[in-house]
Design an enzyme around this catalytic site. Structure first.
Site, PDB file in Angstrom:
ATOM      1  N   ASP A  38     -34.164  32.899 -36.727  1.00 35.94           N
ATOM      2  CA  ASP A  38     -34.040  34.359 -36.768  1.00 35.94           C
ATOM      3  C   ASP A  38     -34.814  34.968 -37.942  1.00 35.94           C
ATOM      4  O   ASP A  38     -34.259  35.752 -38.718  1.00 35.94           O
ATOM      5  CB  ASP A  38     -32.558  34.760 -36.876  1.00 35.94           C
ATOM      6  CG  ASP A  38     -31.684  33.942 -35.935  1.00 35.94           C
ATOM      7  OD1 ASP A  38     -31.921  34.018 -34.728  1.00 35.94           O
ATOM      8  OD2 ASP A  38     -30.799  33.214 -36.414  1.00 35.94           O
ATOM      9  N   GLU A 201     -31.583  41.950 -27.860  1.00 33.46           N
ATOM     10  CA  GLU A 201     -31.115  41.766 -29.240  1.00 33.46           C
ATOM     11  C   GLU A 201     -32.299  41.743 -30.202  1.00 33.46           C
ATOM     12  O   GLU A 201     -33.442  41.934 -29.806  1.00 33.46           O
ATOM     13  CB  GLU A 201     -30.283  40.482 -29.357  1.00 33.46           C
ATOM     14  CG  GLU A 201     -31.026  39.225 -28.945  1.00 33.46           C
ATOM     15  CD  GLU A 201     -30.152  37.978 -28.892  1.00 33.46           C
ATOM     16  OE1 GLU A 201     -28.910  38.091 -28.999  1.00 33.46           O
ATOM     17  OE2 GLU A 201     -30.713  36.885 -28.742  1.00 33.46           O
TER      18      GLU A 201
END
Ligand SMILES: *[C@@H]1O[C@H](CO)[C@@H](O)[C@H](O)[C@H]1NC(C)=O
Ligand SMILES: *[C@@H]1O[C@H](CO)[C@@H](O)[C@H](O)[C@H]1NC(C)=O
Ligand SMILES: *[C@@H]1O[C@H](CO)[C@@H](O)[C@H](O)[C@H]1NC(C)=O
Ligand SMILES: *[C@@H]1O[C@H](CO)[C@@H](O)[C@H](O)[C@H]1NC(C)=O
Ligand SMILES: *[C@@H]1O[C@H](CO)[C@@H](O)[C@H](O)[C@H]1NC(C)=O
Ligand SMILES: *[C@@H]1O[C@H](CO)[C@@H](O)[C@H](O)[C@H]1NC(C)=O
Ligand SMILES: *[C@@H]1O[C@H](CO)[C@@H](O)[C@H](O)[C@H]1NC(C)=O
Ligand SMILES: *[C@@H]1O[C@H](CO)[C@@H](O)[C@H](O)[C@H]1NC(C)=O
Ligand SMILES: *[C@@H]1O[C@H](CO)[C@@H](O)[C@H](O)[C@H]1NC(C)=O
Length: 587
Positions: A38, A201
């Site tokens: 991420d 997302e």
């Protein structure tokens, strides 16, 4: 030729020559090898034209690492945003192995660095937002205590508009205004549901050429992961999806790098665009990937008024010229790809890249205590690495680790001194994904096979290879491996004992022991498939290697002393069998 054309040619001949001198670069991925998921990466001209990346930390502490580079190749660990338990005390009692701090976004605005992140215990799915700030990204202690606020969903992003209004965007894709002084949020609304509308997302907002560009990840962080983009002239929308979506994906390809997504775009000092994202070196089979999700770099072309063009992620890349290579970056943290040569000299600190699983017990680790110079003292925890995970609450582990950053590596420590008194006292090395998936090799006090003549049980130190792969939560390996126990050879007793973990090839780990005075007399204790450390309960994280000490639930309190901590990368696989060797920086 018209005169005007001639003049133009003459004027433009110089830049053309200059361009041909500055050749495009070649480089290899991953940019941040090993579990670095991420990623959020930015360029900060005001901070010596440096690049900064933040990655996820889940349950590890210290958490929310920040890496800095001047050249997009050499990355130094600069600080951990989360270095004091009081900043996020919840980590101490988060039981779900994949809970914790997910997906930091780093931003720089008006001289201040911001790190925004979501905390989730995963079950119940109650998300909390945290914002930390600093003016010194090279100092753990300089990161603030957090501004805490409720979040409807994960993956918050921070964006300042030209009028000074501050927004957060997060999964959904939702948007709210936020007051950075008070944490007061405006009403949330969904501004785009995405291209596939499946798990939108990781939003990023960029303002360029009169448009708000909203780039998001979709499809889940697994094989269907990809990036999509939309734009609008109004920050609240409506957003028009790009007809060329997805703009970045390796889905449905045979590429070695899969799960590409959670992207971010940024410019370098020359104005060229780049992107970062996460990817998994698994091939489409997606079964063997012990390093989990890593950070990759790709060049981007983003012409005025047009949609950005993102180069697909491969192991071997070429793109814009890279800045000259340099390691002149402030701080004392290690560079991501460096080996460990750590002897714990008196007065030294625990290295900044060492990680705990949640918070360690107080005084569990001491560098060079009185009478034991050049060692790390370990006080055992009652819980072992498995214990009753993931069901119990607060469980502290005497466990200290680093990230596996290479496909092939060798990790070892020497147990310098350990005089266990009670049965099941143990010190050992581990290749650890979660408390339900780990490979351990310990020195442990166990009853001898031949009891004394009067029937009393004699305890003696043994080597024990033990694999934990909790069936209900197993990763990509479904079998069990037998525990292997051997008495410690008597000839080893008077010298440090070396415990070692090797990734012998891409699919297998070997755990072995030796007397440090005769390392060639290496005793192979066990081999385990890397699929045990792939997915399952640890599908969002990656393998760590390190040392533990435990009484295995007993009353044992015996300290152990270790030294000669070594980690050496032995090769990165960048394309299913194409290896690049570890090359030390020469500059
Ligand atoms: C920026 O670079 C200069 C020259 O290399 C150095 O003296 C200075 O300390 C650096 N500043 C920061 C904030 O890194
Ligand atoms: C978790 O730990 C924090 C800090 O120690 C504490 O404030 C909180 O009450 C704990 N929560 C639970 C459910 O134990
Ligand atoms: C790091 O930050 C802390 C807290 O602001 C400060 O006390 C300390 O002096 C800083 N250390 C350095 C080396 O700047
Ligand atoms: C991948 O292929 C499957 C089967 O053909 C298809 O349903 C799916 O939409 C494809 N995914 C992408 C992102 O192209
Ligand atoms: C690597 O290539 C081999 C041979 O083509 C193939 O069988 C295997 O699935 C590939 N593995 C990965 C991880 O891509
Ligand atoms: C240099 O890299 C950029 C970014 O990938 C690309 O657009 C351009 O075509 C490349 N130029 C050459 C000469 O290969
Ligand atoms: C006891 O001896 C058997 C057979 O030699 C061996 O397999 C086993 O590992 C030994 N157990 C211990 C605890 O030493
Ligand atoms: C990897 O190593 C293991 C253990 O030595 C071995 O069984 C396996 O065949 C090896 N795999 C390859 C592809 O060489
Ligand atoms: C962990 O400790 C418990 C006792 O607390 C013990 O029952 C279990 O066998 C140990 N298991 C492992 C894999 O460490």
């Amino acid at each position: 030729m018209h005169l005007l054309e001639f003049i133009l040619d003459a004027i433009f001949i110089l830049p053309a020559v200059a361009l041909s001198i500055t050749k495009n670069s070649t480089y290899t991925n991953p940019m941040l090898p090993g579990w670095h998921s991420d990623p959020s990466c930015i360029f900060v001209a005001e901070e010596n034209n440096s690049f900064f990346c933040a990655t996820s930390s889940f349950l590890t502490f210290p958490g929310m690492p920040i890496y800095t580079s001047s050249d997009l190749v050499n990355w130094r660990l600069s600080s951990h945003v989360f270095s004091r338990p009081s900043q996020v005390p919840q980590i101490g009692n988060t039981t779900v192995q994949n809970g914790g701090l997910w997906a930091t976004t780093i931003r720089y605005h008006d001289g201040i660095f911001y790190a925004i992140v979501s905390y989730t215990p995963e079950s119940p799915f109650v998300v909390t937002g945290f914002i930390f700030t600093t003016t010194d990204p090279y100092n753990d202690s300089a990161w603030s205590d957090p501004l805490v606020f409720p979040l409807i969903d994960i993956d918050p992003n921070l964006f300042w508009d030209d009028d000074g209004t501050t927004y957060i965007q997060f999964s959904g894709i939702h948007q709210q205004t936020i007051d950075l002084e008070t944490g007061i949020l405006g009403p949330a609304s969904i501004i785009w549901t995405g291209f596939t509308k499946y798990i939108p997302e990781g939003p990023r907002m960029y303002k360029k050429d009169g448009y708000y560009y909203l780039m998001i990840a979709e499809g889940g962080t697994e094989l269907g992961h990809h990036e999509a983009i939309a734009r609008s002239t109004n920050i609240w929308g409506p957003y028009e999806g790009y007809s060329g979506n997805p703009i970045l994906t390796n889905t449905n390809t045979s590429q070695y790098f899969q799960t590409v997504g959670h992207g971010e775009l940024f410019q370098d000092a020359s104005g060229n665009w780049w992107g970062s994202a996460l990817a998994t070196r698994s091939g489409p089979a997606w079964e063997n990937y012990p390093m989990g999700r890593e950070t990759v770099l790709f060049p981007v072309t983003w012409n005025e008024g047009e949609w950005p063009v993102l180069q697909p992620v491969r192991g071997q890349m070429s793109g814009w010229p890279l800045p000259p290579q340099t390691r002149a970056i402030p701080g004392s943290g290690p560079f991501v790809e460096d080996p460990d040569v750590i002897d714990f000299p008196p007065g030294s600190a625990i290295p900044p890249h060492f990680l705990y699983w949640r918070f360690p017990p107080e005084d569990a680790f001491t560098v060079s205590p009185q009478g034991h110079p050049n060692t790390l003292q370990l006080r055992p925890s009652k819980s072992n690495l498995t214990s009753s995970a993931p069901l119990t609450t607060i469980e502290e582990l005497s466990l200290i680790m680093r990230v596996q950053t290479d496909t092939l590596f060798s990790f070892s420590i020497d147990v310098v001194s350990f005089e266990p008194k009670l049965q099941e006292e143990e010190v050992g090395v581990t290749a650890f994904l979660t408390q339900t998936q780990h490979l351990d090799l310990g020195i442990v006090l166990l009853p001898q096979n031949s009891s004394g003549s009067d029937g009393e049980v004699n305890l003696a130190p043994h080597l024990r290879f033990r694999v934990t792969n909790v069936p209900a939560l197993k990763g990509d390996f479904s079998g069990t491996l037998p525990t292997i126990i051997k008495p410690l050879p008597e000839s080893w007793l008077n010298a440090p004992i070396r415990l070692q973990v090797d990734a012998v090839n891409e699919t297998h780990y070997a755990l072995s022991a030796a007397s440090s005075v005769e390392p060639s007399g290496n005793e192979l204790m066990g081999i385990a498939p890397a699929t045990i450390l792939s997915g399952g309960d640890g599908e969002f994280t990656g393998t760590l290697v390190g040392v533990y000490a435990t009484s295995n639930g007993g009353a044992g309190m015996t300290e152990s002393y270790i030294s000669r901590w070594r980690y050496q990368g032995k090769g990165q696989d960048i394309n299913n069998g194409t290896f690049v060797p570890y090359t030390p920086f020469i500059g």
